[in-house]
Design a protein around this motif. Structure first.
Motif, mmCIF file in Angstrom:
data_model
loop_
_atom_site.group_PDB
_atom_site.id
_atom_site.type_symbol
_atom_site.label_atom_id
_atom_site.label_comp_id
_atom_site.label_asym_id
_atom_site.label_seq_id
_atom_site.Cartn_x
_atom_site.Cartn_y
_atom_site.Cartn_z
ATOM 1 N N ARG A 126 21.723 -45.137 -77.141
ATOM 2 C CA ARG A 126 21.186 -44.845 -75.817
ATOM 3 C C ARG A 126 22.278 -44.577 -74.801
ATOM 4 O O ARG A 126 22.037 -44.614 -73.605
ATOM 5 C CB ARG A 126 20.292 -46.019 -75.369
ATOM 6 C CG ARG A 126 19.099 -46.281 -76.272
ATOM 7 C CD ARG A 126 18.092 -45.131 -76.318
ATOM 8 N NE ARG A 126 17.495 -44.867 -75.024
ATOM 9 C CZ ARG A 126 17.681 -43.744 -74.324
ATOM 10 N NH1 ARG A 126 18.445 -42.775 -74.786
ATOM 11 N NH2 ARG A 126 17.101 -43.586 -73.161
ATOM 12 N N GLU A 186 25.605 -42.362 -72.971
ATOM 13 C CA GLU A 186 25.593 -41.094 -72.246
ATOM 14 C C GLU A 186 25.696 -39.840 -73.121
ATOM 15 O O GLU A 186 24.979 -38.863 -72.880
ATOM 16 C CB GLU A 186 26.709 -41.063 -71.201
ATOM 17 C CG GLU A 186 26.489 -42.010 -70.030
ATOM 18 C CD GLU A 186 27.110 -43.374 -70.246
ATOM 19 O OE1 GLU A 186 27.299 -43.776 -71.414
ATOM 20 O OE2 GLU A 186 27.401 -44.054 -69.242
ATOM 21 N N ALA A 187 26.604 -39.838 -74.103
ATOM 22 C CA ALA A 187 26.771 -38.615 -74.889
ATOM 23 C C ALA A 187 25.477 -38.290 -75.629
ATOM 24 O O ALA A 187 25.095 -37.128 -75.776
ATOM 25 C CB ALA A 187 27.939 -38.752 -75.867
ATOM 26 N N CYS A 188 24.797 -39.334 -76.090
ATOM 27 C CA CYS A 188 23.538 -39.114 -76.791
ATOM 28 C C CYS A 188 22.427 -38.756 -75.808
ATOM 29 O O CYS A 188 21.536 -37.962 -76.133
ATOM 30 C CB CYS A 188 23.189 -40.329 -77.646
ATOM 31 S SG CYS A 188 24.274 -40.452 -79.103
ATOM 32 N N GLN A 189 22.489 -39.302 -74.593
ATOM 33 C CA GLN A 189 21.527 -38.886 -73.561
ATOM 34 C C GLN A 189 21.685 -37.395 -73.276
ATOM 35 O O GLN A 189 20.706 -36.661 -73.152
ATOM 36 C CB GLN A 189 21.765 -39.658 -72.256
ATOM 37 C CG GLN A 189 21.502 -41.155 -72.340
ATOM 38 C CD GLN A 189 22.003 -41.900 -71.099
ATOM 39 O OE1 GLN A 189 22.387 -41.281 -70.110
ATOM 40 N NE2 GLN A 189 22.009 -43.217 -71.171
ATOM 41 N N ALA A 190 22.947 -36.965 -73.185
ATOM 42 C CA ALA A 190 23.218 -35.559 -72.847
ATOM 43 C C ALA A 190 22.678 -34.619 -73.920
ATOM 44 O O ALA A 190 22.360 -33.464 -73.642
ATOM 45 C CB ALA A 190 24.725 -35.345 -72.691
ATOM 46 N N ALA A 191 22.574 -35.135 -75.141
ATOM 47 C CA ALA A 191 22.144 -34.291 -76.252
ATOM 48 C C ALA A 191 20.658 -34.469 -76.567
ATOM 49 O O ALA A 191 20.201 -34.094 -77.650
ATOM 50 C CB ALA A 191 23.000 -34.593 -77.480
ATOM 51 N N GLY A 192 19.919 -35.056 -75.663
ATOM 52 C CA GLY A 192 18.469 -35.157 -75.856
ATOM 53 C C GLY A 192 17.985 -36.486 -76.390
ATOM 54 O O GLY A 192 16.858 -36.597 -76.878
ATOM 55 N N ASP A 233 17.140 -39.251 -74.859
ATOM 56 C CA ASP A 233 16.059 -39.934 -74.134
ATOM 57 C C ASP A 233 14.697 -39.599 -74.744
ATOM 58 O O ASP A 233 13.869 -40.469 -74.989
ATOM 59 C CB ASP A 233 16.042 -39.511 -72.655
ATOM 60 C CG ASP A 233 17.267 -40.015 -71.894
ATOM 61 O OD1 ASP A 233 18.049 -40.790 -72.498
ATOM 62 O OD2 ASP A 233 17.443 -39.628 -70.724
ATOM 63 N N ALA A 237 26.076 -35.921 -81.643
ATOM 64 C CA ALA A 237 24.975 -36.650 -81.018
ATOM 65 C C ALA A 237 23.677 -35.834 -81.130
ATOM 66 O O ALA A 237 23.752 -34.624 -81.331
ATOM 67 C CB ALA A 237 25.316 -36.893 -79.542
#
Ligand code: FES
Lengths: 158, 518
Positions: free
Chosen positions: A84, A86-92, A94, A131
């Motif tokens: 959860r 930031e890098a994974c948030q940036a890649a969708g 959420d 990610a």
């Protein structure tokens, strides 16, 4: 892979504690070793650690509760961790986390009623260039998309 | 003739199927009666090409990627016949993305078998230690100081000065700690090196031990990095067996030994004093400084605490000399920085280069923009405590001082790219939320401030007295910055304030957003 843990037995717990108690700063290594053997750290083990390391119960309890990793009760048969950060948030990430929650009918941080799947957030697996990332029972998965996530969820539900 | 193939066992490659590819290659080869020798390496760091398979040829290593297990048969065909293949990348060393780098710290990563001492030595390993053993401890420290090496964990403190302080503090026992608690989102350099070239870390820490007079070292890493921890523990055992750790290292009069320890999911333990508390078996609470760890560190003894990337730079500096390292870089940022490109990025991975390259070059030219193909709107540099930069600041050179001047930090060198679907108020909220989850609880501004921050940003997003609440968040950030004990509470304001400053339009009643990233 289903993680197979031993049932808690005080004698076995005592052995594990004794095995590590001579290390410098042994508390974390002992907690890790207990959790690796039993899948969680039984409450009964805490005073045993305290007496082996000549600490107060409160100190050991304080350490045990401070760290996110240690469980006070067994997790579900499978543990699915979704990154959860930031890098994974940036890649969708959420939307994928919301999808997993909807599919399993539980919010992150919970276990399904049938005790099959525990769904947890994790903050960065170091796979940020591929990610979004996930970990199912210790197995890493990168470049997660809806299809790969659905496959992971059904694998966990089996 | 046996065919030699290289398949990474780096966690990032495993996550996209490297093991399956290795197995498929082995089974297709055995069906065909082909003898192949598969060497598992670290990753080259070109993650969009992972799993990246390489084959040894007289003309150097030829790469293929990203491969899947279904490609195994056709890959072997192409390899055996030296023919074409859609995944063929040509000579790996000539891939421009790799070629434009300056790989000093990552010189061997992805090339050698990480657990082969022979491989390590054949690629220049242990030459730094050999030279260090011909110098006095003072001379070693002088070399490190002259190289201009600064802490690669984020604070940028000169490594040589830290070592000197520990060397000059008398004690019956001293420690060397490697901070490999790489918790920042967007960073993976420590992990890659532990998995791909663990001996360089062991060599660097050994040199540190000799220089400061320490006999024991700890590598503290994360439970999220099981592969890295396992590889490092194996490498330590190998080094010990070869007489490179333990009593009388490499036949000298110095003794030094190492142990890897695993954290337990607490981000704050990446802070050096919390890390030491954790190593001592306690809650990861931050200690007030002074006393400095160099005087009063682990178990109260003088302790060097450095980031993994700092230690990993040491063997090169000792081997090639301080000047060779200091020749790279700009201003007071000398040498190279392993930069990590991550998030919504087309060509993500590990890019080691001299300080001075601009953020725009990194994101647009090297990184190729976003993976989704949408415009880049924001990048976060330096992990969850780093500032968000808009395109307008893309001329910022990668340099400690240049980022500080623009209210940012380079931290551990991670760059996370976001496209234009990002909601910056949500990112600011996450920064506060993360701080609340990870706060050790010792100081009030961090413990309480982060929770109040989340609540106040929620009000802004609901459209509740937006102007007043923005002022409140700014004020709160000031308190956290000045009043927190460590960087967690002290730096959380960076992402929040930068989001407010550069993306103010996102703060207000929530608008229906653009379609989210796929
Ligand atoms: S942020 Fe998800 S793996 Fe690093």
């Amino acid at each position: 892979m289903t993680s197979v843990y031993e049932p808690w037995e005080a004698a076995r717990g005592a052995d594990i504690i004794a095995e590590h108690s001579q290390m410098e700063g042994a508390t974390l290594p002992i907690l890790h070793a207990l959790q690796e053997a039993f899948g969680y750290v039984p409450e009964e083990a805490l005073p045993m650690i305290a007496s082996a390391l000549n600490l107060s119960r409160a100190e050991v309890y304080g350490v045990f509760t401070f760290y996110h990793d240690f469980r006070s009760r067994p997790a579900g048969r499978h543990v699915l961790k979704l990154c959860r950060a930031e890098a994974c948030q940036a890649a969708g990430g959420d939307a994928l986390a919301a999808r997993a929650e909807a599919k399993l009918g539980i919010a992150l941080g919970n276990t399904t009623a049938d005790q099959r799947v525990t769904l947890e957030p994790i903050y960065c697996l170091g796979l940020c260039a591929t990610a979004p990332s996930a970990m199912l029972d210790g197995r890493l998965v990168g470049r997660l998309d809806e299809n790969r996530l659905d496959a992971l969820v059904s694998e966990a539900q089996r | 003739m046996s065919l030699r193939l290289y398949v990474p066992c780096d966690a990032g490659a495993l996550a996209v199927g490297a093991d399956e590819v290795a197995q498929a290659l082995a089974s297709v080869a055995s069906q065909r009666g082909l003898t192949i020798d598969i060497v598992r390496t670290g990753s080259r760091g070109l993650y969009w090409l992972e799993p990246l398979i390489e084959v040894a040829t007289p003309a150097g290593r030829i790469g293929f990627g990203p491969a899947t297990s279904a490609d195994a048969a056709s890959l072997l065909d192409a390899i055996v016949s030296s023919g074409q293949h859609p995944l063929r990348l040509g000579a790996v060393e000539d891939i421009p993305w790799l070629k434009r780098q300056t790989r000093l710290t990552f010189a061997r990563c992805g090339i050698i078998d990480p657990l082969s001492l022979d491989d390590y030595r054949a690629h220049g390993g242990y030459r730094g230690l050999a030279r260090a053993l011909t110098l006095t401890p003072d001379e070693i420290i002088a070399e490190v100081t002259t190289s201009g090496l600064r802490g690669r964990g984020g604070a940028g403190f000169p490594t040589g000065i830290k070592w000197k302080t520990v060397a000059q503090t008398a004690a019956d026992r001293k420690y060397v700690i490697c901070n490999a608690d790489e918790g920042d989102s967007g960073t993976f350099a420590d992990r890659m090196l532990m998995e791909g070239d663990p001996f360089v870390l062991i060599e660097g820490m050994t040199i540190a031990g000799i220089a400061v007079g320490a006999t024991k070292g700890y590598i503290y890493s994360r439970s999220e990095y099981p592969h890295a921890i396992a590889a490092t523990a194996k490498a330590i055992a190998i080094a010990r067996k070869a007489g490179l750790l333990g009593d009388k290292i490499a036949g000298s009069n110095f003794s030094f030994d190492l142990e890897v320890r695993m954290g337990a999911g607490a981000y704050v333990c990446g802070e050096e004093t919390a890390l030491m508390e954790s190593l001592e078996g306690k809650r990861g609470l931050v200690r007030a400084k002074p006393p400095l760890p160099a005087h009063h560190g682990l178990f109260g003894k003088p302790t060097v605490v450095n980031n993994l990337l700092s230690f990993a730079a040491i063997p090169f500096i000792l081997d090639e000399g301080a000047k060779a390292y200091a020749d790279f870089g700009m201003g007071r940022s000398r040498g190279t920085m392993p930069i990590q490109l991550a998030g919504n990025i087309k060509y993500g991975g590990l890019f080691e280069t001299a300080f001075g390259i601009t953020l725009g070059e990194l994101v647009d030219e090297v990184g190729g923009g976003t993976f989704t193909g949408r415009p880049v709107r924001a990048v976060q540099v330096g992990g969850p405590l780093g500032a968000y930069f808009p395109r307008a600041l893309f001329d910022t050179p990668f340099d400690y001082e240049a980022f500080a001047t623009r209210d940012g930090l380079i931290g551990h060198g991670g760059i996370v790219v976001f496209d234009d679907t990002v909601d910056m108020a949500k990112q600011a909220r996450f920064a506060m939320e993360f701080c609340a989850i990870e706060s050790c609880g010792k100081c009030t501004p961090c413990r309480i401030g982060s929770t109040r921050g989340v609540e106040t940003i929620d009000k802004i997003r609901r459209g509740d007295r937006v102007g007043e609440n923005i002022a409140l968040v700014e004020d709160l950030c000031g308190t956290m910055k000045l009043g927190s004990l460590c960087a967690l509470g002290g730096f959380t304001p960076y992402p929040v304030l930068s989001a407010l400053k550069h993306f103010r339009e996102d703060f207000g009643p929530q608008q229906p957003r653009l379609q989210a990233a796929e």
